[in-house]
Design a protein around this motif. Structure first.
Motif, PDB file in Angstrom:
ATOM      1  N   TRP A  13       0.851  -1.184   0.000  1.00 23.37           N
ATOM      2  CA  TRP A  13       0.000   0.000   0.000  1.00 23.37           C
ATOM      3  C   TRP A  13       0.885   1.231   0.000  1.00 23.37           C
ATOM      4  N   PHE A  14       0.705   2.136  -0.961  1.00 18.45           N
ATOM      5  CA  PHE A  14       1.433   3.391  -0.916  1.00 18.45           C
ATOM      6  C   PHE A  14       0.925   4.354  -1.973  1.00 18.45           C
ATOM      7  N   VAL A  15       1.270   5.626  -1.733  1.00 19.55           N
ATOM      8  CA  VAL A  15       1.067   6.701  -2.698  1.00 19.55           C
ATOM      9  C   VAL A  15       2.447   7.328  -2.885  1.00 19.55           C
ATOM     10  N   PRO A  16       3.020   7.224  -4.075  1.00 21.85           N
ATOM     11  CA  PRO A  16       4.357   7.789  -4.284  1.00 21.85           C
ATOM     12  C   PRO A  16       4.357   9.305  -4.090  1.00 21.85           C
ATOM     13  N   VAL A  17       5.447   9.819  -3.567  1.00 19.82           N
ATOM     14  CA  VAL A  17       5.579  11.261  -3.382  1.00 19.82           C
ATOM     15  C   VAL A  17       5.443  11.947  -4.742  1.00 19.82           C
ATOM     16  N   GLY A  18       4.521  12.898  -4.806  1.00 15.84           N
ATOM     17  CA  GLY A  18       4.329  13.664  -6.026  1.00 15.84           C
ATOM     18  C   GLY A  18       3.494  12.988  -7.096  1.00 15.84           C
ATOM     19  N   VAL A  19       2.968  11.790  -6.802  1.00 16.79           N
ATOM     20  CA  VAL A  19       2.142  11.070  -7.774  1.00 16.79           C
ATOM     21  C   VAL A  19       0.793  10.782  -7.114  1.00 16.79           C
ATOM     22  N   PRO A  20      -0.275  11.439  -7.556  1.00 12.66           N
ATOM     23  CA  PRO A  20      -1.581  11.243  -6.916  1.00 12.66           C
ATOM     24  C   PRO A  20      -2.268   9.961  -7.392  1.00 12.66           C
ATOM     25  N   ALA A  21      -1.722   8.831  -6.992  1.00 12.21           N
ATOM     26  CA  ALA A  21      -2.268   7.528  -7.375  1.00 12.21           C
ATOM     27  C   ALA A  21      -2.087   6.577  -6.206  1.00 12.21           C
TER      28      ALA A  21
END
Length: 111
Positions: free
Chosen positions: A59-67
């Motif tokens: 589970w994650f949301v990459p820094v700078g990527v709204p996904a």
């Protein structure tokens, strides 16, 4: 090996496969209606942006990527069984826990 045939592999054989070789998709899975539910909840709150979901290794949301990246093992029963055998639990393995984590990750996607 065709993507559809990997589900019959032994645990050890499956562990030796690259995730990318499994041909996993969110479309058509039991997760798809839950992702739609999140989007409906966001829309009901007046939020028009719906963070896209992708398959990842956790589970994650990459820094700078709204996904939102959803763990690959949630996409198929065989992978959930392997995850349970290896980790003794499946993080997000029930609809209730999946939605809790999706809502949490959606918050990160908006930041």
């Amino acid at each position: 090996m065709e993507a559809a045939n990997w589900a019959s592999l032994s645990d050890q054989e499956l562990l030796e496969r690259r995730i990318s070789s499994l041909g996993l998709r969110l479309e058509g899975t039991t997760l798809e209606p839950l992702i739609r539910q999140l989007y409906d909840e966001l829309s009901a709150k007046g939020l028009v942006f719906h963070p896209p979901g992708h398959i990842g290794d956790e589970w994650f949301v990459p820094v700078g990527v709204p996904a939102i990246f959803i763990p690959f093992f949630l996409v198929h029963d065989r992978l959930r069984a392997l995850e349970r055998a290896m980790m003794l639990e499946v993080e997000g393995g029930t609809p209730e826990l999946f939605m809790k984590l999706m809502r949490h990750e959606a918050g990160h996607a908006y930041m």
